[in-house]
Design a protein around this motif. Structure first.
Motif, mmCIF file in Angstrom:
data_model
loop_
_atom_site.group_PDB
_atom_site.id
_atom_site.type_symbol
_atom_site.label_atom_id
_atom_site.label_comp_id
_atom_site.label_asym_id
_atom_site.label_seq_id
_atom_site.Cartn_x
_atom_site.Cartn_y
_atom_site.Cartn_z
ATOM 1 N N GLN A 54 0.839 -1.202 0.000
ATOM 2 C CA GLN A 54 0.000 0.000 0.000
ATOM 3 C C GLN A 54 0.871 1.247 0.000
ATOM 4 O O GLN A 54 0.627 2.195 -0.759
ATOM 5 C CB GLN A 54 -0.911 -0.018 1.238
ATOM 6 C CG GLN A 54 -1.841 1.171 1.321
ATOM 7 C CD GLN A 54 -2.841 1.178 0.174
ATOM 8 O OE1 GLN A 54 -3.520 0.195 -0.081
ATOM 9 N NE2 GLN A 54 -2.920 2.295 -0.548
ATOM 10 N N ASP B 230 1.041 4.254 -2.664
ATOM 11 C CA ASP B 230 0.792 5.648 -2.275
ATOM 12 C C ASP B 230 1.931 6.555 -2.766
ATOM 13 O O ASP B 230 1.685 7.649 -3.278
ATOM 14 C CB ASP B 230 0.653 5.749 -0.753
ATOM 15 C CG ASP B 230 -0.535 4.953 -0.240
ATOM 16 O OD1 ASP B 230 -1.488 4.726 -1.013
ATOM 17 O OD2 ASP B 230 -0.506 4.544 0.941
ATOM 18 N N THR C 262 1.636 7.108 -6.361
ATOM 19 C CA THR C 262 0.536 8.007 -6.698
ATOM 20 C C THR C 262 0.940 9.468 -6.507
ATOM 21 O O THR C 262 0.657 10.318 -7.359
ATOM 22 C CB THR C 262 -0.699 7.662 -5.845
ATOM 23 O OG1 THR C 262 -1.004 6.278 -6.018
ATOM 24 C CG2 THR C 262 -1.905 8.500 -6.258
ATOM 25 N N PHE D 144 3.240 4.026 5.511
ATOM 26 C CA PHE D 144 3.107 5.321 4.848
ATOM 27 C C PHE D 144 4.233 6.248 5.305
ATOM 28 O O PHE D 144 4.920 6.883 4.491
ATOM 29 C CB PHE D 144 1.739 5.928 5.164
ATOM 30 C CG PHE D 144 1.540 7.294 4.585
ATOM 31 C CD1 PHE D 144 1.086 7.453 3.288
ATOM 32 C CD2 PHE D 144 1.808 8.428 5.335
ATOM 33 C CE1 PHE D 144 0.905 8.722 2.747
ATOM 34 C CE2 PHE D 144 1.637 9.697 4.803
ATOM 35 C CZ PHE D 144 1.186 9.849 3.498
ATOM 36 N N TYR E 226 -3.744 12.558 3.287
ATOM 37 C CA TYR E 226 -3.930 11.103 3.402
ATOM 38 C C TYR E 226 -4.681 10.852 4.699
ATOM 39 O O TYR E 226 -4.168 11.135 5.781
ATOM 40 C CB TYR E 226 -2.561 10.430 3.435
ATOM 41 C CG TYR E 226 -2.591 8.938 3.159
ATOM 42 C CD1 TYR E 226 -2.288 8.465 1.890
ATOM 43 C CD2 TYR E 226 -2.907 8.016 4.143
ATOM 44 C CE1 TYR E 226 -2.302 7.107 1.606
ATOM 45 C CE2 TYR E 226 -2.925 6.658 3.872
ATOM 46 C CZ TYR E 226 -2.621 6.205 2.606
ATOM 47 O OH TYR E 226 -2.634 4.863 2.333
ATOM 48 N N MET F 271 -6.444 11.270 -0.403
ATOM 49 C CA MET F 271 -5.964 9.883 -0.536
ATOM 50 C C MET F 271 -6.460 9.023 0.625
ATOM 51 O O MET F 271 -6.580 9.504 1.763
ATOM 52 C CB MET F 271 -4.423 9.853 -0.570
ATOM 53 C CG MET F 271 -3.823 10.631 -1.740
ATOM 54 S SD MET F 271 -1.989 10.602 -1.764
ATOM 55 C CE MET F 271 -1.676 8.899 -2.249
ATOM 56 N N HIS F 272 -6.744 7.770 0.340
ATOM 57 C CA HIS F 272 -7.128 6.791 1.363
ATOM 58 C C HIS F 272 -6.828 5.408 0.792
ATOM 59 O O HIS F 272 -6.978 5.161 -0.407
ATOM 60 C CB HIS F 272 -8.611 6.914 1.724
ATOM 61 C CG HIS F 272 -8.998 6.126 2.943
ATOM 62 N ND1 HIS F 272 -9.190 4.766 2.914
ATOM 63 C CD2 HIS F 272 -9.190 6.517 4.236
ATOM 64 C CE1 HIS F 272 -9.500 4.355 4.142
ATOM 65 N NE2 HIS F 272 -9.505 5.388 4.961
ATOM 66 N N CYS F 273 -6.429 4.493 1.685
ATOM 67 C CA CYS F 273 -6.007 3.163 1.204
ATOM 68 C C CYS F 273 -7.184 2.256 0.863
ATOM 69 O O CYS F 273 -7.010 1.266 0.175
ATOM 70 C CB CYS F 273 -5.119 2.494 2.249
ATOM 71 S SG CYS F 273 -5.973 2.198 3.814
ATOM 72 N N GLN G 37 -4.750 5.309 -6.560
ATOM 73 C CA GLN G 37 -4.015 4.507 -5.565
ATOM 74 C C GLN G 37 -4.276 3.019 -5.780
ATOM 75 O O GLN G 37 -3.361 2.202 -5.730
ATOM 76 C CB GLN G 37 -4.451 4.889 -4.139
ATOM 77 C CG GLN G 37 -4.014 6.252 -3.667
ATOM 78 C CD GLN G 37 -4.640 6.554 -2.310
ATOM 79 O OE1 GLN G 37 -5.726 7.112 -2.235
ATOM 80 N NE2 GLN G 37 -3.957 6.172 -1.239
#
Lengths: 322, 322, 322
Positions: B150, B154, B157, B200, B246, B279-281, B305
């Protein structure tokens, strides 16, 4: 964007049947069509035939296949818009559908109805959610109201065994008349969905057949399924001179999702069947829906129907790939 | 032996990002790399994005893929050494890891933390057990403390949407200054792990960005995640002039695994977001973590993402295959 | 029709062992054999080794593979003929087997015994149902009474490490005498099936070895497994000068499915093992069945046995494809 959501997505049925005959003879003739592409099959419910036949068809078309049991492998999905997701659902269909489309070129979905609330089931939230939010073609592997892969396999099977068209082999009806096809309700201990009879009627109303529907009072199907057809409540009259008898249980549509009767006199027997071919989508409960003598006799087409599931899935997928 | 256990396994991050840009353009350019080799993906926990994107990446590299839900398909594993196994565990990690390596060239593992005992979670017994005893490269598909696939997605991205490097397209910040990236805690009804924020921060501390972390008191992350960074408890101040925001929930690290507050004022809104990219996972709970207007607006990067998860997995797998 | 139901389906064992040695060297030498064909692996029970090694072997032979957990993914099956299916079973083996054969060229089945009713378990209703009704070759991936893939892998392993034949490498016994192979019962907290010891004995009675069986009184195996062999109840005497010691728990056959004793003095130890090689089919409970020192020592062959599972599956599948 070519979905295969109901059999109404088939514009030219005779053309599909003709291509089906060719695919039955040479299943890998379209193996270039899906090369370099991927289908993701998402199961919200159990599946045997659909799971295997769709995988087989996809591989025959050269597609990569990823199979996922969404219920147990993934996250509970939310389908309502505007809701505050502080309960049991962890992901919204908007995100889930969009995400799957990042990894696949086609999506197949199986999502049964709850049979509790007719309005909710008729909304087809899972299938329509994926069609709306994924942006890629969606295959209906049996939804709340439709099972178009089964219905297409059934149409292919009748086409294969009839002579009216003069194109297929082992004839049953003689002369130039169209075959008589009877959909006959059968008892069952559990409440079953309407997807199979719905799609059966939607496609067979377009076939060159005489179509008859018989069931006990209270089991009337929706007008979407029946159109101009009127059911008969007299099974014996309905079955007279039938060429194909398609047996299937469904729960009540008016008293939604209820089992109104399990009257065993509606079970199909060899005696009732007469000279007709027997059809059923499977799985079937022996000696409840139909007696052993029919399933084990020479007039049954259930294995031919099962084999045609691969042909039907190949036709649907090739439609989606265009 | 090249594992991909944390983002620290990336020696040359700019090189990975550059190769990521190339792979995003031509995903099957490395299809020779895995030819004749097999990866086994073992899931101890649920997965949607990781399951599909890693399979997709593996196939793009020419790998054969075997997927297994260890919890439900296999046997309960023992991780303690020297124990008398007369209880609920049927197989020791020493044997299980060694056995899988007889059938695969690479292993991918997903194993969440229990969030009950911090010392146990920090031991990363599942991932480290497979790394120690399998003798083949191991891919972390999200472990107790890290989600490096992830985090790499990120980073790809942000790289894709920033201009500081002058290499990628749709610019947001103007001038030569580096983009401001804010990690903002959000409320959530369940206790969530630290794997995503940890990874992250581990990777973004190496990126050419201004990095800011904001959360309520009590949600301080570990020094492994934060390094020299100091959090701010003032979300508004943190978000000022942000280029990328994020959003992510995590449970307390000091009061381990506890939900200390669900304060809705920490939810991300379009108003707070300003001109920044969101942004978000995923998966994300709408109107709890972030309001609809953000997810459905034009500044969201969540699908980018998700798409970059395939690129990230391809980079990690190609690293492991070397 | 070539099934692989028990090791008795191996007509020429020396030929299989010789071909196994070749396949171990060059696992993809038969990749043309399954091209264009599909195997469906149906799991009624959990599996790690069998699931992965059979998939691996099938891919090595060029087969397409479809894996299904029948219990959770499909429908409960009925095996009785003539029954009125108004209870918990939704599909009869006659239909299920016939249907799977529409989508696959080969079927693999895992179906453990219930260990409640010996007569029922001995009927092998699942495996025999598929053999009778599918019309295609069936692979036994462990049934109520037999685990012929494990037994063949065990035979390949002894063949690989013995010298009597003068064909394989790392020798243990000296001189021209055949190796002494001891099957030694071990304690276990759960009631385990007889499939592994049964198949082990069926195949090793045909191997050029001195075969000895030792267990506590009450654990006598069936005459099908033992043939002319007589067990010894004195483990120490049995183990004297052993070259290979195969350790395995099973429940009582006479007092069917019962755990009569968990006597820890039957656990295998390094001291008891002496100079012999140690074998076990896995999964194994450490310090209950065998102590750590044996599993972590240099005389263990468990990983070689696991590796030979792929060779065994390749041999069985190539037999079925002929």
């Amino acid at each position: 964007m070519n979905h295969y959501f109901t059999t109404d997505d088939i514009t030219d049925l005779p053309d599909w049947l003709e291509r089906g005959r060719a695919l039955a003879q040479d299943p890998i003739s379209l193996s270039h069509l899906g090369a370099g592409k991927t289908i993701c099959l998402l199961f919200f419910n159990n599946s045997l035939r659909t799971r295997l036949s769709t995988q087989k068809a996809a591989r025959n078309l050269g597609l990569e296949v990823m199979v996922m049991n969404v219920g147990s492998d993934g996250w509970n999905l939310e389908f309502e818009d505007g809701v505050r997701m502080d309960g049991g659902t962890a992901e919204h269909i908007r995100e889930a559908a969009g995400v799957v489309a990042q990894y696949a070129d086609l999506i197949g979905i199986r999502a049964f109805p709850g049979l509790k609330d007719r309005e909710i089931d008729l909304q087809e939230r899972v299938l329509k959610g994926f069609m709306e939010h994924s942006g890629i073609p969606v295959l209906n592997m049996e939804s709340a109201t439709a099972h178009p892969l089964q219905a297409l396999a059934d149409a292919l099977t009748v086409d294969q065994f009839q002579i009216a068209s003069g194109q297929a082999g082992q004839a049953i009806p003689s002369g130039g008349k169209v075959p008589k096809v009877v959909l006959s309700w059968a008892p069952h201990p559990r409440a079953l969905p309407h997807a199979v009879p719905n799609s059966f009627l939607r496609i067979f109303r377009r076939m060159p057949v005489e179509l008859v529907v018989t069931h006990p009072k209270g089991y009337e199907l929706s007008s979407w399924a029946m159109g101009e057809l009127k059911p008969t409540y007299d099974q014996q009259a309905a079955l007279k001179d039938a060429d194909f008898v398609y047996v299937k249980n469904w729960s009540s549509y008016s008293d939604y999702g209820k089992v109104l009767t399990e009257d065993p006199s509606w079970m199909m027997t060899a005696d009732k069947l007469g000279h007709a071919r027997f059809m059923h989508c499977l799985p079937v409960r022996r000696n409840v829906v139909v007696e052993d003598a029919v399933l084990d006799g020479s007039q049954t087409l259930i294995m031919e129907q099962a084999a045609n599931r691969t042909v039907a899935a190949s036709l649907a997928l090739s439609h989606m790939l265009r």
